[in-house]
Design a protein around this motif. Sequence first.
Motif, PDB file in Angstrom:
ATOM      1  N   LEU A 148      35.022  36.534  38.423  1.00  0.00           N
ATOM      2  CA  LEU A 148      36.374  36.329  37.887  1.00  0.00           C
ATOM      3  C   LEU A 148      36.362  36.040  36.390  1.00  0.00           C
ATOM      4  O   LEU A 148      37.273  36.429  35.674  1.00  0.00           O
ATOM      5  N   ALA A 149      35.305  35.337  35.949  1.00  0.00           N
ATOM      6  CA  ALA A 149      35.228  34.992  34.537  1.00  0.00           C
ATOM      7  C   ALA A 149      35.118  36.229  33.653  1.00  0.00           C
ATOM      8  O   ALA A 149      35.328  36.160  32.448  1.00  0.00           O
ATOM      9  N   MET A 150      34.786  37.345  34.256  1.00  0.00           N
ATOM     10  CA  MET A 150      34.717  38.605  33.502  1.00  0.00           C
ATOM     11  C   MET A 150      36.093  39.266  33.439  1.00  0.00           C
ATOM     12  O   MET A 150      36.237  40.347  32.904  1.00  0.00           O
ATOM     13  N   GLN A 151      37.095  38.648  34.057  1.00  0.00           N
ATOM     14  CA  GLN A 151      38.448  39.185  34.167  1.00  0.00           C
ATOM     15  C   GLN A 151      38.438  40.629  34.666  1.00  0.00           C
ATOM     16  O   GLN A 151      38.890  41.541  33.975  1.00  0.00           O
ATOM     17  N   PRO A 152      37.952  40.804  35.886  1.00  0.00           N
ATOM     18  CA  PRO A 152      37.808  42.146  36.420  1.00  0.00           C
ATOM     19  C   PRO A 152      39.137  42.676  36.964  1.00  0.00           C
ATOM     20  O   PRO A 152      40.073  41.908  37.145  1.00  0.00           O
ATOM     21  N   GLU A 153      39.173  43.972  37.177  1.00  0.00           N
ATOM     22  CA  GLU A 153      40.336  44.551  37.846  1.00  0.00           C
ATOM     23  C   GLU A 153      39.974  44.947  39.270  1.00  0.00           C
ATOM     24  O   GLU A 153      40.826  45.107  40.124  1.00  0.00           O
ATOM     25  N   ILE A 154      38.671  45.151  39.480  1.00  0.00           N
ATOM     26  CA  ILE A 154      38.192  45.574  40.795  1.00  0.00           C
ATOM     27  C   ILE A 154      37.143  44.572  41.258  1.00  0.00           C
ATOM     28  O   ILE A 154      36.304  44.147  40.463  1.00  0.00           O
ATOM     29  N   LEU A 155      37.227  44.188  42.526  1.00  0.00           N
ATOM     30  CA  LEU A 155      36.220  43.281  43.075  1.00  0.00           C
ATOM     31  C   LEU A 155      35.501  44.010  44.205  1.00  0.00           C
ATOM     32  O   LEU A 155      36.123  44.398  45.186  1.00  0.00           O
ATOM     33  N   ILE A 156      34.202  44.217  44.028  1.00  0.00           N
ATOM     34  CA  ILE A 156      33.434  44.908  45.057  1.00  0.00           C
ATOM     35  C   ILE A 156      32.615  43.870  45.824  1.00  0.00           C
ATOM     36  O   ILE A 156      31.839  43.126  45.234  1.00  0.00           O
ATOM     37  N   LEU A 157      32.818  43.803  47.128  1.00  0.00           N
ATOM     38  CA  LEU A 157      32.085  42.839  47.954  1.00  0.00           C
ATOM     39  C   LEU A 157      31.083  43.606  48.798  1.00  0.00           C
ATOM     40  O   LEU A 157      31.462  44.315  49.719  1.00  0.00           O
ATOM     41  N   ASP A 158      29.803  43.458  48.450  1.00  0.00           N
ATOM     42  CA  ASP A 158      28.771  44.208  49.175  1.00  0.00           C
ATOM     43  C   ASP A 158      28.214  43.323  50.286  1.00  0.00           C
ATOM     44  O   ASP A 158      27.249  42.596  50.081  1.00  0.00           O
ATOM     45  N   GLU A 159      28.811  43.384  51.456  1.00  0.00           N
ATOM     46  CA  GLU A 159      28.430  42.539  52.601  1.00  0.00           C
ATOM     47  C   GLU A 159      28.361  41.071  52.217  1.00  0.00           C
ATOM     48  O   GLU A 159      27.480  40.337  52.656  1.00  0.00           O
ATOM     49  N   SER A 160      29.304  40.651  51.385  1.00  0.00           N
ATOM     50  CA  SER A 160      29.258  39.275  50.873  1.00  0.00           C
ATOM     51  C   SER A 160      29.480  38.240  51.951  1.00  0.00           C
ATOM     52  O   SER A 160      29.200  37.067  51.748  1.00  0.00           O
ATOM     53  N   THR A 161      30.017  38.624  53.089  1.00  0.00           N
ATOM     54  CA  THR A 161      30.263  37.644  54.143  1.00  0.00           C
ATOM     55  C   THR A 161      29.160  37.647  55.196  1.00  0.00           C
ATOM     56  O   THR A 161      29.170  36.833  56.104  1.00  0.00           O
ATOM     57  N   ALA A 162      28.183  38.561  55.070  1.00  0.00           N
ATOM     58  CA  ALA A 162      27.223  38.786  56.156  1.00  0.00           C
ATOM     59  C   ALA A 162      26.366  37.562  56.460  1.00  0.00           C
ATOM     60  O   ALA A 162      26.007  37.325  57.605  1.00  0.00           O
ATOM     61  N   MET A 163      26.013  36.771  55.447  1.00  0.00           N
ATOM     62  CA  MET A 163      25.092  35.666  55.695  1.00  0.00           C
ATOM     63  C   MET A 163      25.823  34.330  55.846  1.00  0.00           C
ATOM     64  O   MET A 163      25.207  33.278  55.781  1.00  0.00           O
ATOM     65  N   LEU A 164      27.134  34.379  56.071  1.00  0.00           N
ATOM     66  CA  LEU A 164      27.899  33.133  56.174  1.00  0.00           C
ATOM     67  C   LEU A 164      28.265  32.828  57.621  1.00  0.00           C
ATOM     68  O   LEU A 164      28.384  33.733  58.436  1.00  0.00           O
ATOM     69  N   ASP A 165      28.485  31.547  57.898  1.00  0.00           N
ATOM     70  CA  ASP A 165      28.960  31.197  59.237  1.00  0.00           C
ATOM     71  C   ASP A 165      30.463  31.493  59.317  1.00  0.00           C
ATOM     72  O   ASP A 165      31.104  31.691  58.290  1.00  0.00           O
ATOM     73  N   PRO A 166      31.012  31.552  60.532  1.00  0.00           N
ATOM     74  CA  PRO A 166      32.399  32.020  60.667  1.00  0.00           C
ATOM     75  C   PRO A 166      33.400  31.268  59.793  1.00  0.00           C
ATOM     76  O   PRO A 166      34.276  31.886  59.200  1.00  0.00           O
ATOM     77  N   SER A 167      33.273  29.948  59.682  1.00  0.00           N
ATOM     78  CA  SER A 167      34.318  29.247  58.930  1.00  0.00           C
ATOM     79  C   SER A 167      34.183  29.512  57.429  1.00  0.00           C
ATOM     80  O   SER A 167      35.193  29.680  56.749  1.00  0.00           O
ATOM     81  N   SER A 168      32.953  29.591  56.907  1.00  0.00           N
ATOM     82  CA  SER A 168      32.808  29.918  55.481  1.00  0.00           C
ATOM     83  C   SER A 168      33.262  31.346  55.228  1.00  0.00           C
ATOM     84  O   SER A 168      33.784  31.666  54.171  1.00  0.00           O
ATOM     85  N   ARG A 169      33.028  32.204  56.226  1.00  0.00           N
ATOM     86  CA  ARG A 169      33.429  33.597  56.085  1.00  0.00           C
ATOM     87  C   ARG A 169      34.945  33.694  55.963  1.00  0.00           C
ATOM     88  O   ARG A 169      35.470  34.378  55.102  1.00  0.00           O
TER      89      ARG A 169
END
Lengths: 687, 265
Positions: A156-177
């Motif tokens: 976010l600090a880069m002030q992006p227009e597009i956010l690409i999530l590459d399996e960013s939730t894969a290693m999280l438990d359900p509530s953090s996900r």
Amino acid sequence: MIQFERVSFAYQGNEDRENIKAVSDVSFAIPNGSHVVFLGRNGSGKSTVARLMNGLLLPDEGRVIVDGMDTSENAFIDEIRRRAGMVFQNPDNQIIGTTVADDIAFGPCNLGLPAEEVRARVTRALEETGMTDYRDREPYALSGGQKQKLAVASVLAMQPEILILDESTAMLDPSSRRALMELILDLKEKKQLTIVHITHHMEEALLADYVYVLDEGRIALEGTPADVFDQKDCVLSLGLSLPTHIEISHRISDAIGVPYQPEKVTSFDGAVQFVRESLAKVSDRAFFDNSLEKEMSQMTLDQTQGDHSLGHDELSRTTARIKDDFPLTKGRSPKPLQQGLPVVIDVQHLSYAYEGLAGTHVQALQDISLEVRQGEVLGIVGHTGSGKSTLIQHFNGIIPSSRGTVTVLGEDLSERKIIRSIRRKVGLLFQYPEDQLFEETVALDIAFAPKQMGKSPEEVAYSVEKAAKRLGVDHLLVRSPFDLSGGQRRRVAIAGVLAAEPLILVLDEPAAGLDPAGREDLFDDLATLTNEGATLIIVSHDMEAMAKRCDRILVMKEGRVAKIGTPEDIISSAVFLEDASLDVPPAKRFLDALADDFSELGTFAFDAEDATQKILEAAQFMRKKNPAATIDAPAIRHDILSASKNNELFSETAACSIKHDYLPRVSASDTEHEDIESCEKKASSHG
Amino acid sequence: MGKRSLLGRSIPGTSFIHRLDARVKFIAAILLMIATLSSKSPIVLAVISLWAMVLVALSHIRVRIVLRSVRPIIFLIIFAMVIHFFTVRGTPLFRVGSIVISLEGLTSGLLTALRISLMVIQTSLLLTLTTTPIAIADAMERLLLPLKHLHFPVQEFSMMMSIAMRFVPTLLDEATRLMKAQSSRGADFDTGGLMRRARGLVSILVPLFVSSFRRADDLAVAMEARCYGGTSSRTTLYAMKLQRRDYLFLTAAVLISAFVFLWQG
């Protein structure tokens, strides 16, 4: 706008191996402000597509254009990467700074912004992600979910227009996900971000405007979530699964012949409503069918049946039909705990504390007592930090018991001399076990444990082969473990523990990060162990898989045993689950949502199939009690006809472009029953 | 889990010592290290001990945690002490077998132990406990900046240092996890023959190396994705400006060192 124009990409192979084609001739355009999800089995080319988007990889053929800029033009690359920020899978491997604030500052510093501006952006990004309190923390002191939030803040600090999530939730438990997805959706809303999300979680796909399913580097299926999940068979054959509420809707629609409504059932509430209405219709339709049947029976004179039995018949016929469409799982129903079988693990009043960061006292376990009997499958669930890992590490003496006793196979583990022989009998597999492979070949790696345990070479060879066969890696024995795919490595690592032929096998999140089909297959293979008298202990966050696979479930909460019992005991109370910070499995939530409609519904189902059956039975029971009212048959006939027309229309919009030749490769029974990650609440509330 | 190592883990705070400029702390730590190691007389050591207590007080860090920083090298300290006991000759005090222990040996052994402990306590107070790794890396970068004229890649070097420090705790955790996983597969690290133990070690080191390389790859990609090594020159975030307390502290450190050298001639 991200445009792919006939993009192909291959990874350079090692000297003796061919190049590995990862993406072939892919074209698409992602408009600004949209939310797009990429699905596909492990190794289908999803991550490669993501990395092509911001020039981390450059296409071999074709062009990738981001907001009019070609990624292969060097002059644009910084601007493209600023606009298209990326959050990766592994929380540990993307944090560069030594404190939270420093990590957020890393990107803006690279842009050469004035220090004042950098500081302002850090403060803003911390606020936007709710991480302000952690500003000066060091990354190791954060939880997995917080690390991923930090990664989002840094982008976010880069002030992006597009956010690409590459399996960013894969290693999280359900509530953090869920927390991460909530944050992402919130940011998308506030900042009009374009979201490109690569995931294995079908519920997360429901949040999207548009879904692409990749297979072998090609787009195999695309459309709105409703269109895609309408293509039931296609989705399953691509190694994916259906979200539970959609699967229940499919099954109900198949069973009672009411046309499926893809748009409606995409949301959880819509699916509940669909099922409710369909069943209301069927109680009427019994009459409708009944009248048809009567017409026929007039021709065949001996066919005369009462309304009652006819309706009944219809339902049992439909139940049979479901089974054809969705073959039964190999899943087992829990067996009652047999008092006669020997206790293999006996834990009495076990407590354990350790010294945490900066001298804090952490009470990990508090007066735990537990008996595990031979041949049972025990599930251990609990929120992150509830003491699950600490507990299982007591089972083979990795953590010596300090207060209380742990008796395994009749031996008291405080007797350190017997630890070696206990480790032969108790196999313990940590999370992401593929990281522990180290030998030159798969065969040698699997042989490590039996060799260390002093077996003769013949015995070792025999155990290696047996273990490799069971996990389906026997064709890989001569390969180097470092050349295999993630899923294969996982299986080799598990075989490496099985080769010691343990009597008790303890697994910590064995299926984490696998695609739905891979997850299901692995659980099936592990379940065969108990047929040979082995005892299985599985730790997992996946409540549905646990409900389906375990005989008993132990719920841990803040280092204590919150409850232990059959899956039904544990899952029946949603209040209890929420109190223990656990997910309510979607099949159970579905039943609960229909509880007011059907008095006999019950409060527990293992999975979508079980839930469907229970709903149908409850509907049948209701109808027996109060016979349906007479209604206008032709009107209904019209209703159904027009609805089924619509249905066909929807199907055409999402044409399944799978090539015929690889359809049968995944047999239907392997993919049929998905354990659905319980990210559902989100899905439904946003749907 | 279990006990966490203190290596590379600073304790956040806002004390006088915490707020000192990292460059000042770095230079002071080196000065005091030399002074402490070269101190011989008990009076000088007493003065340094007093100074160390002042440091502890100024840092607001609990004495127990400060003392723990000595633990990793406790064996070195005991070893040095025992060597002095046995080798320094003088007035015989008592004998152990054929070895005579002298009064001088005893005092010099104890003083050596004190010296090493004081040195470790001061450095960890000034650096590891109160200074974040990134501040240390920044300070090193500033101090090394003159080397840039000799074409030494100072910025890259300090980035490398700070990343290395960032990953110390991560790798320690991973090593612990691997050790547990391989023990569960029957690996031996402290019992059994040499070959068995060597195999045990290999089973930790190989995966640790492999995963470090993978982490390095991932990290490189993550850095690239955030425009590292791009066209613009990097912003230096912490404009370091010395405050009055920095001058004050540096003067004190210089005075202490000067005292040590002058007193001993």
